[in-house]
Design an enzyme around this catalytic site. Structure first.
Site, mmCIF file in Angstrom:
data_model
loop_
_atom_site.group_PDB
_atom_site.id
_atom_site.type_symbol
_atom_site.label_atom_id
_atom_site.label_comp_id
_atom_site.label_asym_id
_atom_site.label_seq_id
_atom_site.Cartn_x
_atom_site.Cartn_y
_atom_site.Cartn_z
ATOM 1 N N HIS A 12 2.247 -2.040 -12.712
ATOM 2 C CA HIS A 12 2.987 -1.338 -11.805
ATOM 3 C C HIS A 12 4.260 -0.899 -12.707
ATOM 4 O O HIS A 12 5.371 -1.619 -12.853
ATOM 5 C CB HIS A 12 3.466 -2.476 -10.665
ATOM 6 C CG HIS A 12 2.324 -2.489 -9.501
ATOM 7 N ND1 HIS A 12 1.655 -3.484 -9.372
ATOM 8 C CD2 HIS A 12 2.289 -1.428 -8.634
ATOM 9 C CE1 HIS A 12 0.592 -3.211 -8.555
ATOM 10 N NE2 HIS A 12 0.975 -2.153 -8.063
ATOM 11 N N HIS A 53 7.428 5.307 -5.394
ATOM 12 C CA HIS A 53 6.849 4.481 -4.641
ATOM 13 C C HIS A 53 6.828 3.060 -5.072
ATOM 14 O O HIS A 53 6.365 2.006 -4.179
ATOM 15 C CB HIS A 53 5.639 4.823 -4.271
ATOM 16 C CG HIS A 53 4.291 4.601 -4.953
ATOM 17 N ND1 HIS A 53 4.268 5.287 -6.396
ATOM 18 C CD2 HIS A 53 3.586 3.594 -4.936
ATOM 19 C CE1 HIS A 53 3.193 4.548 -6.764
ATOM 20 N NE2 HIS A 53 2.675 3.549 -6.144
ATOM 21 N N ASP A 54 6.830 2.644 -6.399
ATOM 22 C CA ASP A 54 6.913 1.205 -6.945
ATOM 23 C C ASP A 54 8.027 0.991 -7.694
ATOM 24 O O ASP A 54 7.844 -0.099 -8.738
ATOM 25 C CB ASP A 54 5.507 1.051 -7.837
ATOM 26 C CG ASP A 54 4.443 0.888 -6.839
ATOM 27 O OD1 ASP A 54 3.345 0.945 -7.159
ATOM 28 O OD2 ASP A 54 4.558 0.274 -5.821
ATOM 29 N N ASP A 110 -2.582 6.128 -4.492
ATOM 30 C CA ASP A 110 -2.340 4.770 -4.979
ATOM 31 C C ASP A 110 -3.612 3.888 -5.047
ATOM 32 O O ASP A 110 -3.477 3.083 -6.079
ATOM 33 C CB ASP A 110 -1.430 4.047 -4.074
ATOM 34 C CG ASP A 110 -0.632 3.226 -4.635
ATOM 35 O OD1 ASP A 110 -0.008 2.052 -3.622
ATOM 36 O OD2 ASP A 110 -0.213 3.050 -5.638
ATOM 37 N N GLN A 161 -14.203 -5.599 -8.992
ATOM 38 C CA GLN A 161 -14.189 -3.979 -8.838
ATOM 39 C C GLN A 161 -15.300 -3.597 -8.131
ATOM 40 O O GLN A 161 -15.043 -2.550 -7.181
ATOM 41 C CB GLN A 161 -14.290 -3.343 -10.314
ATOM 42 C CG GLN A 161 -13.019 -3.455 -11.171
ATOM 43 C CD GLN A 161 -11.918 -2.977 -10.312
ATOM 44 O OE1 GLN A 161 -11.844 -1.728 -10.002
ATOM 45 N NE2 GLN A 161 -10.722 -3.604 -10.253
ATOM 46 N N PHE A 210 -13.788 -4.259 -4.720
ATOM 47 C CA PHE A 210 -12.726 -3.316 -4.684
ATOM 48 C C PHE A 210 -13.124 -1.896 -4.075
ATOM 49 O O PHE A 210 -12.574 -1.439 -3.200
ATOM 50 C CB PHE A 210 -11.575 -3.320 -5.712
ATOM 51 C CG PHE A 210 -10.614 -2.484 -5.562
ATOM 52 C CD1 PHE A 210 -10.226 -1.581 -6.360
ATOM 53 C CD2 PHE A 210 -9.708 -2.675 -4.673
ATOM 54 C CE1 PHE A 210 -9.044 -0.847 -6.637
ATOM 55 C CE2 PHE A 210 -8.569 -1.806 -4.643
ATOM 56 C CZ PHE A 210 -8.289 -1.088 -5.509
HETATM 57 C C1 LIG Z 1 -8.149 -0.598 -10.740
HETATM 58 O O1 LIG Z 1 -8.338 -1.848 -9.932
HETATM 59 C C2 LIG Z 1 -7.224 -2.048 -8.910
HETATM 60 C C3 LIG Z 1 -6.270 -1.408 -8.872
HETATM 61 C C4 LIG Z 1 -5.246 -1.739 -7.830
HETATM 62 C C5 LIG Z 1 -5.474 -2.651 -7.055
HETATM 63 C C6 LIG Z 1 -4.367 -3.212 -6.091
HETATM 64 N N1 LIG Z 1 -4.895 -4.087 -5.288
HETATM 65 N N2 LIG Z 1 -4.190 -4.653 -4.239
HETATM 66 C C7 LIG Z 1 -4.667 -5.472 -3.227
HETATM 67 C C8 LIG Z 1 -5.180 -6.970 -3.830
HETATM 68 C C9 LIG Z 1 -6.050 -7.556 -2.766
HETATM 69 N N3 LIG Z 1 -7.259 -6.628 -2.164
HETATM 70 C C10 LIG Z 1 -8.377 -6.954 -2.318
HETATM 71 O O2 LIG Z 1 -9.292 -6.112 -2.019
HETATM 72 C C11 LIG Z 1 -8.925 -8.273 -2.871
HETATM 73 N N4 LIG Z 1 -10.347 -7.954 -3.400
HETATM 74 C C12 LIG Z 1 -11.028 -7.189 -4.160
HETATM 75 O O3 LIG Z 1 -10.360 -6.244 -4.703
HETATM 76 C C13 LIG Z 1 -12.443 -7.352 -4.300
HETATM 77 C C14 LIG Z 1 -12.693 -8.233 -2.762
HETATM 78 C C15 LIG Z 1 -11.350 -8.620 -2.573
HETATM 79 O O4 LIG Z 1 -10.937 -9.477 -1.821
HETATM 80 C C16 LIG Z 1 -6.781 -5.755 -1.547
HETATM 81 C C17 LIG Z 1 -6.222 -4.581 -2.249
HETATM 82 C C18 LIG Z 1 -2.792 -4.315 -3.956
HETATM 83 O O5 LIG Z 1 -2.194 -4.683 -2.897
HETATM 84 C C19 LIG Z 1 -2.292 -3.399 -5.213
HETATM 85 C C20 LIG Z 1 -0.828 -2.675 -4.715
HETATM 86 C C21 LIG Z 1 -1.223 -1.500 -3.889
HETATM 87 C C22 LIG Z 1 -2.405 -0.811 -3.967
HETATM 88 C C23 LIG Z 1 -3.651 -1.323 -4.519
HETATM 89 C C24 LIG Z 1 -3.425 -2.317 -5.540
HETATM 90 C C25 LIG Z 1 -6.437 -3.518 -7.296
HETATM 91 C C26 LIG Z 1 -7.552 -3.350 -8.263
HETATM 92 O O6 LIG Z 1 -8.697 -3.886 -8.363
HETATM 93 C C27 LIG Z 1 -8.855 -5.283 -7.724
HETATM 94 MG MG LIG Z 2 3.302 -0.411 -4.245
HETATM 95 ZN ZN LIG Z 3 1.624 2.089 -6.394
#
Ligand SMILES: COc1ccc(C2=NN(C3CCN(C(=O)CN4C(=O)CCC4=O)CC3)C(=O)[C@@H]3CC=CC[C@H]23)cc1OC
Ligand SMILES: [Mg+2]
Ligand SMILES: [Zn+2]
Length: 366
Positions: free
Chosen positions: A86, A126-127, A246, A297, A300
């Protein structure tokens, strides 16, 4: 002498390469912003924002002095922290992706100049001043920010408040030429777009987009997908456009996607280290001792990114297809690595193989 001439030639070539990269932000998806960061003395946001705002003629339309915009965006860029993820490069990435998608043919003649200005301004800020930890961490540690914002979209409230406070820094008021009505509308749009980047609003985005796509499918005139008169619908689309930007890392060329993945995981792991030191429960994905990056990933992409982008691409067809194809090929590559990653783990298997056993619910988002 020769050494000096060589140094100047190298500097000139770097500037020419930088200019070419910045020029490519006009119409290319997946510009290497890490390269722009390296060549711009770590000021990618100022270089790209100035270029894109001029290219879109926003400064002229609103009689904003270039020096004022330069001072404002430089002040914002300086307030981004040097987190692994970030940081100002991520802000530039979201700005450039938002710019790219605003050019989709489905949005032609839909948004006013003020709406475009507000969406790109929101993406750029935004961040800002992100501390490199999640809302939940700030809440769990009773941080000043969580107290200030009553645990509600704590980070996102902070980003947008700091952005507007920066306008009152000497020579930075890029909104001074807007009339009262424009300023009021601009502020409303920026607040709602930045607050909509809170992942807790993710499911609502998907719901709104599904409704919009459904209405388009049912409405007789399929062409007029977005009613330029419907300000609420347009604002929701701008919110989803920046939210999709994002969440666009897995839709970028693989070498860029993998760098973003390394960065976010290092940022999450540092939070996990803090949680361990404070005897707090380690958040999902944050335990550097027990993580499977490829499986995370895949989760995600399957549970967060694809559900959003699948509906977004239906709304914005056909321009989103090339980007969806990149997501698909990246997903295939990640899946191929899971097998290899498992083999690696099996190599150092300590007999406790349910640790690697993906029973499917250890880190899936609810
Ligand atoms: C390139 O890779 C990523 C880039 C951004 C994020 C963000 N993540 N987050 C939340 C975290 C918890 N979340 C999950 O889904 C956790 N999770 C998985 O990822 C797999 C299963 C599971 O439970 C929701 C998104 C954010 O809040 C960050 C801030 C804003 C946007 C995306 C960012 C996550 C990435 O890779 C995991
Ligand atoms: Mg943010
Ligand atoms: Zn962001």
């Amino acid at each position: 002498n020769d050494v000096e001439r060589l140094r100047l030639t190298r500097k000139l070539n770097m500037n020419i390469f930088l200019a070419q990269l910045i020029e490519s932000t006009n119409d290319t998806w997946g510009v290497d912003l890490f390269e722009v960061d390296a060549l711009s003395n770590h000021r990618p946001l100022t270089h790209v924002a100035l270029h894109l705002f001029k290219q879109r003629n926003i400064l002229k339309q609103f009689q904003i002095r270039e020096l004022t915009f330069f001072k404002f965006i430089s002040a914002i860029e300086a307030k981004y922290r040097n987190n692994p993820y970030h940081n100002n490069i991520h802000a530039t990435d979201v700005l450039q992706a938002s710019h790219h998608m605003l050019n989709f043919s489905v949005f032609k003649n839909v948004f006013t100049e003020l709406e475009v200005f507000a969406a790109l301004f929101a993406a750029a800020v935004h961040d800002v001043d992100h501390p490199g930890v999640t809302n939940q961490y700030l809440i769990n540690t009773n941080s000043d920010l969580a107290i200030l914002y009553n645990d509600e979209s704590v980070l996102e409230n902070h980003h947008v408040t700091l952005a507007f406070q920066t306008l009152s820094t000497e020579g930075c008021d890029v909104l001074s030429t807007l009339n009262r009505k424009q300023h009021q509308m601009f502020r409303k749009m920026v607040i709602s777009v930045v607050l909509a980047t809170d992942m807790s609003k993710h499911i609502q985005h998907i719901g709104h987009l599904k409704t919009m796509v459904e209405i388009r499918r049912l409405s007789s005139s399929a062409s007029s997908i977005i009613d330029p008169e419907n300000a609420e619908d347009k604002l929701q689309i701008l919110q989803s456009l920046v939210h999709c930007s994002d969440l666009s890392n897995p839709l970028k060329p693989l070498n860029l996607y993998l760098q973003w993945t390394d960065r976010i995981m290092e940022e999450f792991f540092r939070q996990g280290d803090l949680e361990k030191s404070l005897n707090l429960e380690v958040s999902p994905l944050c335990d550097r001792e027990n993580s499977n990056i490829c499986k995370s990933q895949m989760g995600f992409i399957d549970y967060v990114v694809h559900p959003l982008w699948e509906i977004w691409s239906r709304l914005t067809q056909p321009d989103c297809q090339p980007i969806m194809d990149i997501l698909e090929s990246n997903r295939v590559w990640i899946a191929s690595q899971v097998l290899t990653e498992d083999d690696k783990h099996d190599g150092d298997d300590d007999g406790d193989d349910d640790k690697d056993d993906d029973d499917g619910d250890d880190d899936v988002i609810r």
